[in-house]
Design an enzyme around this catalytic site. Structure first.
Site, short mmCIF file in Angstrom:
data_model
loop_
_atom_site.label_atom_id
_atom_site.label_comp_id
_atom_site.label_asym_id
_atom_site.label_seq_id
_atom_site.Cartn_x
_atom_site.Cartn_y
_atom_site.Cartn_z
N MET A 30 0.86 -1.20 0.00
CA MET A 30 0.00 0.00 0.00
C MET A 30 0.89 1.25 0.00
SD MET A 30 -3.44 -0.95 2.02
CE MET A 30 -2.87 -0.65 3.68
N ASN A 32 4.08 3.95 0.91
CA ASN A 32 4.76 4.51 2.09
C ASN A 32 5.84 3.50 2.54
OD1 ASN A 32 4.46 5.27 5.48
ND2 ASN A 32 4.98 6.77 3.95
N GLY A 36 11.06 -2.64 5.79
CA GLY A 36 10.35 -3.93 5.77
C GLY A 36 9.88 -4.27 4.36
N HIS A 37 9.32 -3.28 3.66
CA HIS A 37 8.89 -3.53 2.27
C HIS A 37 10.10 -3.83 1.39
CE1 HIS A 37 5.55 -0.69 3.53
NE2 HIS A 37 4.87 -1.70 3.07
N GLU A 150 5.86 -11.21 7.32
CA GLU A 150 5.35 -12.03 8.43
C GLU A 150 4.82 -11.16 9.57
OE1 GLU A 150 8.54 -14.73 9.38
OE2 GLU A 150 8.10 -15.97 7.61
N VAL A 178 11.01 -6.87 9.73
CA VAL A 178 12.18 -5.99 9.94
C VAL A 178 11.83 -5.06 11.10
CG1 VAL A 178 13.66 -4.23 8.91
CG2 VAL A 178 12.81 -6.12 7.51
N SER A 187 6.45 -0.35 10.44
CA SER A 187 5.08 -0.24 9.93
C SER A 187 4.85 1.20 9.48
CB SER A 187 4.09 -0.59 11.05
OG SER A 187 2.82 -0.08 10.74
N SER A 188 4.07 1.35 8.43
CA SER A 188 3.76 2.71 7.96
C SER A 188 3.02 3.48 9.04
CB SER A 188 2.90 2.66 6.70
OG SER A 188 3.61 1.96 5.70
O1 PAF Z 1 -0.15 -5.69 3.69
C1 PAF Z 1 -0.57 -4.81 2.90
O2 PAF Z 1 0.12 -3.82 2.62
C2 PAF Z 1 -1.96 -4.94 2.28
O3 PAF Z 1 -2.85 -5.52 3.17
C3 PAF Z 1 -1.94 -5.69 0.94
C4 PAF Z 1 -1.47 -7.13 1.09
C5 PAF Z 1 -1.03 -4.96 -0.05
C6 PAF Z 1 -3.36 -5.72 0.35
O4 PAF Z 1 -3.85 -4.43 0.15
#
Ligand code: PAF
Length: 286
Positions: A30, A32, A36-37, A150, A178, A187-188
């Site tokens: 989503m 931001n 972690g991403h 996770e 992370v 987390s965002s």
């Molecule tokens: O974890 C997230 O960022 C969201 O729930 C996802 C998996 C992208 C679905 O909108």
């Protein structure tokens, strides 16, 4: 990095790769983006020839009182990070592209049971929103591998179950959480924390680790461990939603036969809801 906003452009680019026999890994987000991403993207890079990332703040997974409108959106910075990480394709559709019929969109993907407990009990409809958008995205991208963090343990369990039940031809990979140096899971939503709340926030992970340590040491008293965890969170200023010990793959209540347990907790600090978890393999017992 190529950026596309339409389903047609996404499909055309991926079809071209497929014609050349290339493997595709997909990281839905989503936006931001934080470290972690970026770890998810690194994993994607290792397992496929091509990496696709989506950025879509999915209205269907937010409740009416939740933060859809104020959810942090940082498209320029996100795009720079992804380009630096050698992502091949960024899919950043507007809401109308994913929900052409708007609120009248009729189809929902529901994973019964697993979606109604824990975070699903506190956020009714949330996991149906997640399962629906993830199904749509997987249908568009058709990756060999889709990668999730996770930290959102229940989300990962719901998506794994959905993929298995619907025979989706994709491997769902989970990547470890992370953390900040003090243990807070990235987390965002951490940006919402006021300075004093930010200081208290690592108590969530500390309480989980303490519980996991007691389980690893052989404590059989799940209810006592859960009550202690709730009290730990309250003392740190949280309004806890739950602190539970569950069987790791399916989130059922634990039995003596379980090979792996997970301790999961969620609670709100000020206006920020945080979630986290720690798994314990029972061969780790001392
Ligand atoms: O974890 C997230 O960022 C969201 O729930 C996802 C998996 C992208 C679905 O909108």
């Amino acid at each position: 990095m190529q950026t596309v906003t339409s389903r047609n452009a996404l499909r055309a680019t991926i079809a071209h790769w497929r014609a050349g026999g290339q493997r595709v890994a997909f990281v839905p987000t989503m936006g931001n983006l934080h470290a972690g991403h970026l770890r998810l993207v690194e994993h994607a890079r290792q397992v496929a020839d091509r990496v696709v990332v989506s950025i879509f703040v999915n209205p269907l997974q937010f409740g009416p009182e939740e933060d859809f409108a104020s959810y942090p959106r940082t498209p320029e910075a996100d795009s720079l990070h992804l380009a630096e990480m050698d992502v091949d394709l960024l899919f950043a559709p507007p809401v109308e592209e994913m929900y052409p019929d708007g609120a009248a969109s009729a189809t929902r993907v529901e994973v019964a049971g697993l979606s109604e407990i824990l975070c699903g009990a506190v956020r009714p409809g949330h996991f149906a929103g997640v399962a629906t958008i993830v199904t749509k995205l997987l249908n568009l991208v058709q990756p060999e591998v889709a990668i999730f963090g996770e930290k959102d343990y229940q989300q990962l369990a719901v998506i794994r179950r959905m993929a298995a039940d619907l025979f989706l031809p994709v491997h769902i990979a989970g990547v470890p959480t992370v953390r900040e140096p003090d243990g807070l899971a990235m987390s965002s939503r951490n940006h919402y924390l006021a300075p004093a709340e930010r200081e208290s926030a690592p108590a969530l992970y500390a309480a989980l680790r303490h519980a996991a340590g007691r389980i690893a040491a052989g404590a059989p008293d799940w209810e006592g461990i859960e009550a202690e965890g709730l009290e730990w969170l309250r003392r740190a200023g949280f309004r806890p939603d739950y602190f539970v010990v569950r069987s790791a793959p399916d989130l059922d209540p634990p039995t003596p036969q379980c090979a792996e347990l997970v301790v999961l907790a969620a609670g709100t600090l000020g206006r920020t809801r945080l979630i986290d978890n720690v798994t314990v393999a029972l061969n780790e017992r001392v």
